[in-house]
Design a protein around this motif. Structure first.
Motif, short mmCIF file in Angstrom:
data_model
loop_
_atom_site.label_atom_id
_atom_site.label_comp_id
_atom_site.label_asym_id
_atom_site.label_seq_id
_atom_site.Cartn_x
_atom_site.Cartn_y
_atom_site.Cartn_z
N GLY A 39 57.79 52.88 68.87
CA GLY A 39 57.73 52.82 67.40
C GLY A 39 57.66 54.24 66.85
O GLY A 39 58.17 55.18 67.46
N TRP A 40 57.01 54.37 65.73
CA TRP A 40 56.93 55.67 65.07
C TRP A 40 56.26 56.72 65.93
O TRP A 40 56.73 57.85 66.05
N ALA A 41 55.12 56.34 66.54
CA ALA A 41 54.36 57.32 67.29
C ALA A 41 55.09 57.69 68.58
O ALA A 41 55.30 58.87 68.89
N GLY A 42 55.51 56.66 69.34
CA GLY A 42 56.16 56.90 70.63
C GLY A 42 57.44 57.69 70.47
O GLY A 42 57.71 58.63 71.23
N ASP A 48 59.97 65.21 70.51
CA ASP A 48 59.46 66.57 70.55
C ASP A 48 59.06 67.04 71.95
O ASP A 48 58.69 68.20 72.13
N MET A 49 59.14 66.14 72.94
CA MET A 49 58.70 66.53 74.28
C MET A 49 59.71 67.45 74.94
O MET A 49 60.91 67.23 74.89
N ASP A 50 59.17 68.48 75.59
CA ASP A 50 60.00 69.35 76.38
C ASP A 50 60.05 68.74 77.79
O ASP A 50 59.08 68.80 78.53
N GLN A 442 53.59 57.76 58.73
CA GLN A 442 53.37 59.19 58.59
C GLN A 442 52.33 59.71 59.58
O GLN A 442 52.53 60.72 60.23
N VAL A 443 51.21 59.00 59.67
CA VAL A 443 50.16 59.39 60.61
C VAL A 443 50.69 59.29 62.03
O VAL A 443 50.56 60.21 62.85
N ALA A 444 51.34 58.15 62.34
CA ALA A 444 51.84 57.91 63.70
C ALA A 444 52.81 59.01 64.13
O ALA A 444 52.72 59.55 65.24
N GLN A 447 51.08 62.33 64.73
CA GLN A 447 50.30 62.32 65.97
C GLN A 447 51.21 62.45 67.18
O GLN A 447 50.89 63.15 68.13
N GLY A 448 52.36 61.78 67.13
CA GLY A 448 53.31 61.86 68.23
C GLY A 448 53.77 63.30 68.44
O GLY A 448 53.78 63.80 69.57
N SER A 449 54.12 63.99 67.37
CA SER A 449 54.64 65.33 67.59
C SER A 449 53.50 66.30 67.92
O SER A 449 53.71 67.26 68.67
#
Ligand code: FAD
Ligand code: MG
Ligand code: MG
Ligand code: MG
Ligand code: MG
Length: 550
Positions: A39-42, A48-50, A442-444, A447-449
């Motif tokens: 979802g949004w967070a995942g 953004d993961m390297d 927005q929060v999710a 937090q993910g990034s």
């Protein structure tokens, strides 16, 4: 520890670090991160993961990301379902195949053995449906599920608006209700019942759906079903005193007035006690009386709850008494090293400054005099604010611009220094400013990034900690804790009108806000493909109206 990283989390207990080091879980020697949820967070974490430093495996029962803010538009065909989803494999293919995706549901987290048990939902699968994955780090981003508050009949007779399938189902049901209402041989009362749409919950989702439905009915359906056009009714049932009560008062009353003009009935102060196939039973709080409302369709949209397998995980790690999974300010699950939780499935447990007040005092009192001077306090203030953002909120809301004002005694005289008791007194009201973060995209996404950036800079930060001083334990934390930046929120109200609350206490309402909404939501799309599809859907609706086939 040699492979880096783990020392950063020196606060975690050491045993578990050793456990991880023993188990190298991937052939490449890289650490393995398992991500639950797309979802949004995942998704924001994955984007953004390297991937050069980690092996990443993703598990989600849906192989797509859904742009949830447009789901209310899908319920009425303003936007097509296909336009608001992006396949996960499209998102990760740009990452040169290093991220692996498994379409399955996680059934159980086993923190003891660093494992998750998963189950593929594919029926008639040749081979096994169940499998287990080992992880070095686990990122839980599974969102929340609908909350019925154990109200009887809700699961059986209500629609929800959480997933894409829900939105599609609602769309078919709305049209079915009209088709039923025009069948021969029905009494007017029966036609009215079929065309009574009830929305339980006056939050942003319920209100937006009511507005969409109103537009759909009045712009498109009444032309196709002219014989019943005066029998349609939309009702929003809200247990609080106002709809949109998380928004600014001006927005909430603007929405109420607009709904009144549109003929959308808003019943505030009513709690639904049960739902049956053709009626809603509710209690009117002010009189204590019960009222039965006949309906053709109910959409249940009142808050969210914890998924059962997350609840089970919470029990394993000593969080069984809580409603929602707790993490610290670095998004690490409390009581469970190597597991992180982001988005709607978790909440950040803000640290109270009063819990640490003595250690802060000691750390700040560099000359060990037993008193704190203003200079000594100013030295640590910046680090305190990073860990305890409530201090900044407190200073702002009390319009204190100088720290000296905190040090005033009970008569209002300024003091040069305070002892521990004076220090406690000065900060005693600060913790009342703590606010939990809303369950929003927005929060999710933030937090993910944030979490991705921590993983990406792990080694570098470990060597040169940049974060705030950790009072109590020596040294600095390698990362700054997560800080949420509120960029504002929208409430589309139908009829090409919207309300928005923007940073800096700025409220805007009306048609121009709707245009702002269009542009923001177009720009927030995850890919050019969905952006073009969404804009095309809006244009198509403008020219041809919405499609009313079921
Ligand atoms: P989700 O986005 O819900 O993602 C959860 C993921 O976990 C999904 O991919 C799901 O398939 C997966 N999953 C579920 N169970 C499992 C399992 N057992 N194992 C593995 N994976 C699993 N927020 C805003 O900021 N603005 C808005 O305008 C807005 N509008 C909204 C409108 C609607 C109709 C809805 C429903 C929500 C809206 N929200 C909005 C809220 C926003 O969608 C959520 O806050 C956000 O989706 C939370 O992100 P998440 O990643 O935590 O959860
Ligand atoms: Mg997610
Ligand atoms: Mg989502
Ligand atoms: Mg959360
Ligand atoms: Mg001193």
């Amino acid at each position: 520890i040699s492979s880096g990283g783990l020392i950063v989390y020196a606060e975690c207990n050491v045993d578990s670090n050793e456990k991880v080091v023993q188990k190298s879980r991937s052939d490449s020697g890289k650490k393995k991160i398992v991500v639950l949820g797309t979802g949004w967070a995942g998704t924001s974490f994955l984007k953004d993961m390297d991937i050069s430093s980690y092996d990443i495996e993703v598990v989600s029962p849906r192989n797509y990301f859904a742009f949830t803010p447009l789901l209310p538009s899908v319920t009425c065909g303003t936007v097509e379902a296909r336009s608001v989803v992006e396949p996960v494999r499209n998102i990760i293919k740009k990452r040169s195949g290093e991220i692996q995706f498994w379409e399955a549901e996680c059934l159980k987290i086993d923190p003891e053995n660093h494992k998750v048990l998963c189950h593929s939902l594919v029926e008639n699968l040749v081979g096994e449906n169940d499998f287990a994955l080992e992880y070095d780090y686990l990122v839980v981003a599974v969102g929340a599920q609908v909350n019925t508050f154990n109200t009887s009949g809700v699961l059986e007779h209500c629609h929800f608006l959480k997933e894409v399938e829900d939105a599609q189902r609602i769309r078919r049901t709305v049209i079915d209700c009209f088709e039923k209402a025009v069948l021969p041989g029905l009494s007017e009362e029966e036609r009215r019942t079929n065309l009574h749409f009830v929305i339980v919950g006056g939050g942003p989702t319920g209100v937006e759906f009511a507005a969409e439905l109103h537009d759909f009915v009045h712009e498109d359906l009444v032309k196709l079903y002219p014989s019943v056009k005066d029998l349609v009714k939309i009702t929003v049932i809200q247990s609080g005193d106002h709809i949109l009560n998380t928004f600014d008062e001006r927005i909430s009353s603007f929405a109420e007035q607009k709904f009144q003009r549109d003929g959308i009935e808003v019943l505030t102060g009513c709690r639904v006690v049960s739902v049956s196939e053709h009626s809603v039973n509710m209690k009117v709080k002010s009189t204590g009386e019960y009222d039965v409302v006949p309906h053709g369709m109910v959409v249940w949209s009142t808050g969210v709850g914890t998924r059962p397998f997350v609840k089970d995980f919470m029990e394993q790690i000593g969080q069984g008494k809580r409603w929602i999974l707790a993490t610290d300010e670095w998004l690490r699950v409390t009581g469970c090293p190597d597991v992180y939780a982001i988005g709607d499935c978790a909440t950040v447990d803000q640290r109270k400054i009063m819990e640490d007040i003595s250690t802060i005092f000691e750390a700040a009192d560099t000359d060990h005099s037993g008193t704190l001077t203003i200079e000594e306090f100013q030295d640590v203030l910046e680090d305190i604010i990073i860990r305890y953002p409530q201090v900044e909120l407190y200073l702002k809301s009390n319009q204190l611009f100088e720290v000296t004002e905190l040090f005033k005694d009970s008569e209002g005289n300024e003091r040069e220094e305070v002892d521990i008791e004076g220090f406690k007194l000065a900060l005693s009201h600060v913790d009342s400013q703590m606010k939990s973060l809303p369950a929003t995209a927005q929060v999710a996404a933030q937090q993910g990034s944030y979490l991705a950036s921590c993983f990406n800079r792990w080694e570098q930060c470990n060597a040169k900690p940049e974060g705030p001083r950790l009072f109590g334990s020596a040294g600095r934390h390698a990362f700054l804790p997560f800080r949420y930046r509120h960029l504002g929120q929208f409430a589309p109200l139908g009829g090409e009108q919207a309300a928005a609350e923007l940073p800096g206490d700025w409220v805007s309402m009306g048609r121009s806000t709707q245009w702002l909404w269009y542009s923001v939501y177009a720009s927030k799309q995850v890919s050019w493909r969905t952006r073009i599809l969404v804009v095309w859907d809006w244009t198509r609706r403008y020219i041809f109206g919405r499609d009313s086939s079921r």
